[in-house]
Design an enzyme around this catalytic site. Sequence first.
Site, short mmCIF file in Angstrom:
data_model
loop_
_atom_site.label_atom_id
_atom_site.label_comp_id
_atom_site.label_asym_id
_atom_site.label_seq_id
_atom_site.Cartn_x
_atom_site.Cartn_y
_atom_site.Cartn_z
N HIS A 1 -0.96 -0.43 7.19
CA HIS A 1 0.18 -0.51 8.11
C HIS A 1 -0.15 0.09 9.48
O HIS A 1 0.63 0.86 10.03
CB HIS A 1 1.42 0.17 7.49
N SER B 1 7.16 -1.88 1.25
CA SER B 1 5.82 -2.41 1.44
C SER B 1 5.54 -3.54 0.45
O SER B 1 6.16 -4.60 0.52
CB SER B 1 4.78 -1.29 1.34
#
Length: 362
Positions: free
Chosen positions: A191, A87
């Site tokens: 996300h 990430s």
Amino acid sequence: MKVYVFPGQGAQQKGMGASLFDEFPELTRAADSILGYSIKELCLEDPEGLLDRTQCTQPAMYVVNALSYYKKIRETGMVPDVVAGHSLGEYNALLAAEVFDFETGLRLVRKRGELMGRASGGGMAAVLNASEREIRTILAENGLDSVDLANFNTPSQIVISGRAEDIDAAKPLFQTGNHLFMPLRTSGAFHSRYMEPARAEFEEFLTGMNLSGPCIPVISNVTARAYEDHLVKESLTRQMVSAVRWSDSMEHLLEQPGVEFEEIGHGNVLTKLLAKIRREIKNTDKSLPEVSKKPENAGEMVRKWNERYAVGARFRSTTGNYGELETATAATVLFGHRAAVYMNGYRGYFDLRELEPVAAAQ
């Protein structure tokens, strides 16, 4: 083949980067100028308790990861063959691949953290001991198609993301049988489709940025494959609304001959995830971790835990940012095969393998 991997949000901890800021004073001053506050003070002292806030966490992790990388290069001169980041950590992978310089990357991360920090009304939770197919089936059968799968950390450790009320509704569905459900402390549905407004604003912000093609392969969270030069900006914006395919990324790299991994930055979260991925992909059924096929190991694990730790001992999760946790009970075997312990404050069970003790001095 040498692979450097960089951790993301959730790996932060007060005191991280202690030896780095004075070693790289010019970059530390540059970070302070861009952020408008002392990055050293935030990471080492955190006087206002801001380190766990997304808009501060992400710049802090980026800076510590970056300085750790520069220190590694300074000491060894060894440039990796491939890089990847979980990430937020992907920005450090791109930095290592010379897609942008330190200052540009920090400006990107600061904006990303601001946008994600504004998100509200969302929630996330880790579901353990369940495959992607199982999770999708359970959600669909219970009318929760509004919940997205956000992080594929290992074949059996997957994070779901969505509206807070939908995550709450999903909780009892994954607290039966073999599954464990662990809510994450976030107000945003990261996300997932719910980050589209942030994605659109970030895309506009990127328009004025000059980014280069990677000089070494960077594994994308979105595709679990190497970045394509002309799709760097598109990949960065898609990452905000797409799942982090970490398990797929690591499995892809593990297929390469002679691959060696090294985690660069604070902590060892990714090192532990990689070990878990290695174990799980050896099983015939990848949806089940080894412990589920060897129930006798859970009892032995519980016995050793209870001999070593008293009720009230303090721990930290190795898979998410829950702060310091305190055991409320002795460890026990759940569902006939899961070694777990109940935690005060969190009010739920944690898998023993996902915990590490907090030193008494802390």
